[in-house]
Design an enzyme around this catalytic site. Structure first.
Site, PDB file in Angstrom:
ATOM      1  N   MET A  10      10.781   9.849   9.605  1.00 12.18           N
ATOM      2  CA  MET A  10      11.404   8.541   9.433  1.00 12.18           C
ATOM      3  C   MET A  10      12.772   8.702   8.773  1.00 12.18           C
ATOM      4  O   MET A  10      12.986   9.589   7.945  1.00 12.18           O
ATOM      5  CB  MET A  10      10.518   7.627   8.580  1.00 12.18           C
ATOM      6  CG  MET A  10       9.139   7.361   9.160  1.00 12.18           C
ATOM      7  SD  MET A  10       9.187   6.642  10.829  1.00 12.18           S
ATOM      8  CE  MET A  10      10.026   5.085  10.525  1.00 12.18           C
ATOM      9  N   GLU A 104       6.447  11.581   7.503  1.00 11.20           N
ATOM     10  CA  GLU A 104       6.720  12.615   8.504  1.00 11.20           C
ATOM     11  C   GLU A 104       5.422  13.293   8.937  1.00 11.20           C
ATOM     12  O   GLU A 104       4.452  13.336   8.191  1.00 11.20           O
ATOM     13  CB  GLU A 104       7.727  13.646   7.996  1.00 11.20           C
ATOM     14  CG  GLU A 104       7.266  14.463   6.822  1.00 11.20           C
ATOM     15  CD  GLU A 104       8.242  15.592   6.481  1.00 11.20           C
ATOM     16  OE1 GLU A 104       8.801  16.227   7.407  1.00 11.20           O
ATOM     17  OE2 GLU A 104       8.431  15.842   5.280  1.00 11.20           O
TER      18      GLU A 104
END
Length: 349
Positions: A10, A104
């Site tokens: 992200m 992540e």
């Protein structure tokens, strides 16, 4: 069949959530973290990064670099809520999802897609529609290269590293991009004139082993595109811990013990909730000059009670000579094992 590994990360996650929830912050330097002078930056928007602000930077330095920054306290509950939505989308693509953190993950899409680019676009569009946030994707044939690729073109990037691009595509990159090389390792290599991956590539394997022990072999292999790690669906809890930045720097060990007592209670509760006991106690300190130090102690038997954790932590603390005042103290436990039901009922009684 060659693996197809995706790394999803992200973009400026905490800051992006804050901007999404409050559109008035769009385009402004948003900095999430401890809001006191003693705090540190958790993450910041790309507008703030233009001023040199970055994660783990002390807030007072961030304020000096970006005086017009908007400093916000983290809302962990909200970030977890959004994270849950994102991971739901990832698991709709493949069951082989390995979370690395709240924002992540690795995905093994080898047997679940014929077109990794269209899969990436699907994930990007689905996450944007559901959360209003962007993410960056890296795709390659192993974990090291996929993670490297996801950081290549942030924000909202999509990068593929193929086998025929190796190793030349890595040569211009700084050695800090090699997974597992921390600041001390990078400095050690810089001291002998090694700054780029191309220069690192030219070093014989024996030199890297001499520098880093067995880990030198992994470094040698990774920059040649070799990484045999697989995507793990369930990541085992390796440690449990707490840390705090102090209100003022101190070298008073009695004062530091008060923090260790609170940490021990919190860690004990987490161990009980997860059904674990621990065999190693790790004390972390950060000095006034921002140097990190850790000291660990491995015990002859497993513990989980707060008084036992506290006692061992204090013993480690008393063995340390504080040559400088401490600004952060942390305590964690590792070498975890799952308790049997018989053990838990016996201890609890």
């Amino acid at each position: 069949m060659e693996k197809v590994i995706m790394h999803v990360d992200m973009d400026a996650f905490f800051a992006a959530v804050e901007v999404h929830d409050n559109p008035k912050l769009k385009g402004k330097p948003v900095i999430v973290g401890g809001t006191s002078e003693r705090g540190v930056v958790s993450t910041c928007s790309y507008e703030a990064r233009k001023y040199g602000v970055k994660s783990a930077m002390p807030v007072y330095i961030a304020k000096s670099k970006c005086p017009n920054g908007i400093f916000l306290p983290p809302r962990i509950g909200r970030y977890k809520e959004v994270s849950k939505e994102i991971f739901s989308i990832l698991r709709s693509v493949t069951p082989y999802v390995e979370p690395l953190s709240i924002d992540e993950a690795y995905l093994d899409i080898t047997n679940y897609t014929k077109n990794s680019v269209s899969t990436s676009k699907f994930i990007k569009e689905a996450v944007m529609k559901k959360t209003g946030l962007t993410l960056s994707v890296g795709i390659s044939y192993n974990k090291f290269l996929a993670k490297l690729a996801s950081d290549w073109d942030k924000p909202n990037g999509l990068t593929i590293i193929r086998k025929n691009m190796m190793p030349q595509i890595l040569f211009p990159l700084p050695i800090s991009k090699v997974y597992g090389l921390g600041k001390k390792s990078v400095k050690k290599l810089n001291d002998i004139g090694v700054f780029s991956i191309e220069e690192l590539y030219k070093l014989p394997k024996d030199i890297l082993i001499e520098f880093f022990g067995k880990y030198g072999i992994e470094v040698y292999d990774r920059i040649r595109g070799i990484d045999n790690r697989t995507v793990q669906i369930l990541r085992q809890t390796k440690s449990i811990g707490r840390e705090n930045t102090l209100k003022r720097d101190t070298d008073d060990k009695n004062e530091l013990k008060e923090y260790l007592k609170a940490f021990s209670i919190s860690i004990s509760k987490q161990l009980l909730n997860k059904g674990f006991s621990a065999k190693t106690v790790i004390l972390k300190t950060k000095t006034s000059s921002f140097e990190n130090h850790t000291r660990s102690k491995t015990l002859p038997s497993y513990i989980y009670k707060p008084e036992d954790i506290y006692q061992e932590a204090c013993e480690v603390l008393m063995e340390i000579t504080l040559t400088e005042k401490v600004r952060l103290i942390g305590l964690s436990v590792s070498s975890l094992k799952e308790n049997s039901l018989k053990q838990i009922s016996l201890f609890d009684s």
